[in-house]
Motif scaffolding. Structure first.
Motif, PDB file in Angstrom:
ATOM      1  N   TYR A  32      -9.654 -55.887  45.060  1.00 55.53           N
ATOM      2  CA  TYR A  32      -8.823 -56.359  45.944  1.00 55.53           C
ATOM      3  C   TYR A  32      -9.883 -56.634  47.122  1.00 55.53           C
ATOM      4  CZ  TYR A  32      -4.699 -55.551  43.294  1.00 55.53           C
ATOM      5  OH  TYR A  32      -3.458 -55.563  42.310  1.00 55.53           O
ATOM      6  N   GLU A  53      -0.909 -57.810  45.465  1.00 52.80           N
ATOM      7  CA  GLU A  53      -1.241 -57.514  46.922  1.00 52.80           C
ATOM      8  C   GLU A  53      -1.180 -55.758  46.535  1.00 52.80           C
ATOM      9  OE1 GLU A  53      -0.047 -59.977  50.710  1.00 52.80           O
ATOM     10  OE2 GLU A  53       1.395 -58.509  49.916  1.00 52.80           O
ATOM     11  N   ARG A  64      -5.749 -58.456  48.999  1.00 48.79           N
ATOM     12  CA  ARG A  64      -5.232 -59.304  47.992  1.00 48.79           C
ATOM     13  C   ARG A  64      -6.314 -59.333  46.925  1.00 48.79           C
ATOM     14  NH1 ARG A  64      -2.764 -64.413  51.061  1.00 48.79           N
ATOM     15  NH2 ARG A  64      -1.293 -63.195  52.359  1.00 48.79           N
ATOM     16  N   LEU A  65      -5.755 -59.864  45.708  1.00 46.18           N
ATOM     17  CA  LEU A  65      -6.300 -59.755  44.552  1.00 46.18           C
ATOM     18  C   LEU A  65      -7.376 -60.656  44.943  1.00 46.18           C
ATOM     19  CD1 LEU A  65      -6.244 -58.850  41.717  1.00 46.18           C
ATOM     20  CD2 LEU A  65      -4.764 -60.697  41.056  1.00 46.18           C
TER      21      LEU A  65
END
Length: 131
Positions: A32, A53, A64-65
């Protein structure tokens, strides 16, 4: 009694289980990215649904990914307040009328807490003044 005491064990949680013969579930590392550009990884089960998330365990910010798409933003309904629910049942003129009635009762001492009411003059004092 002392012969049966468990020696060498500490208070708290300590497992005496052995990991021999235990096969771990397949895992994956998910990366992330935080808004400031730093990244962190989270270990998840291979068959887990990966969220878009995740909260960074160190900073508490949402990441976030890494290679993910933008998450869908759901329309959030505004919370209904007590006032909104009241207006569904009554109109403003009705509420003003009810308020006026209740205030008259409160001022007359018919409703409300007893400590707010003015003490009534006793009849014995009224008789002494007239006599």
């Amino acid at each position: 009694m002392a012969e049966r005491a468990l020696r060498g064990a500490r208070l708290g949680t300590q497992s005496f289980e052995d990991e021999r013969g235990v096969e771990m579930a397949p895992r994956q590392e998910v990366e992330y990215v935080l808004p400031d550009g730093r990244s962190f990884t989270v270990t998840m089960a291979e068959d887990a649904e990966v969220p878009a998330e995740w909260e960074d365990p160190r900073s508490g910010k949402m990441g976030r990914l890494m290679d993910g798409t933008e998450p869908e933003h759901k329309e959030v309904k505004a919370a209904r307040t007590h006032w909104d629910m009241l207006l569904e049942r009554r109109s403003i003129p009705e509420l003003e009328e009810i308020l006026t009635e209740r205030l008259e009762l409160l001022r007359a001492g018919e409703i409300g807490p007893a400590h707010l009411h003015r003490p009534a003059k006793s009849k014995s004092k009224a008789r002494k003044r007239t006599a």
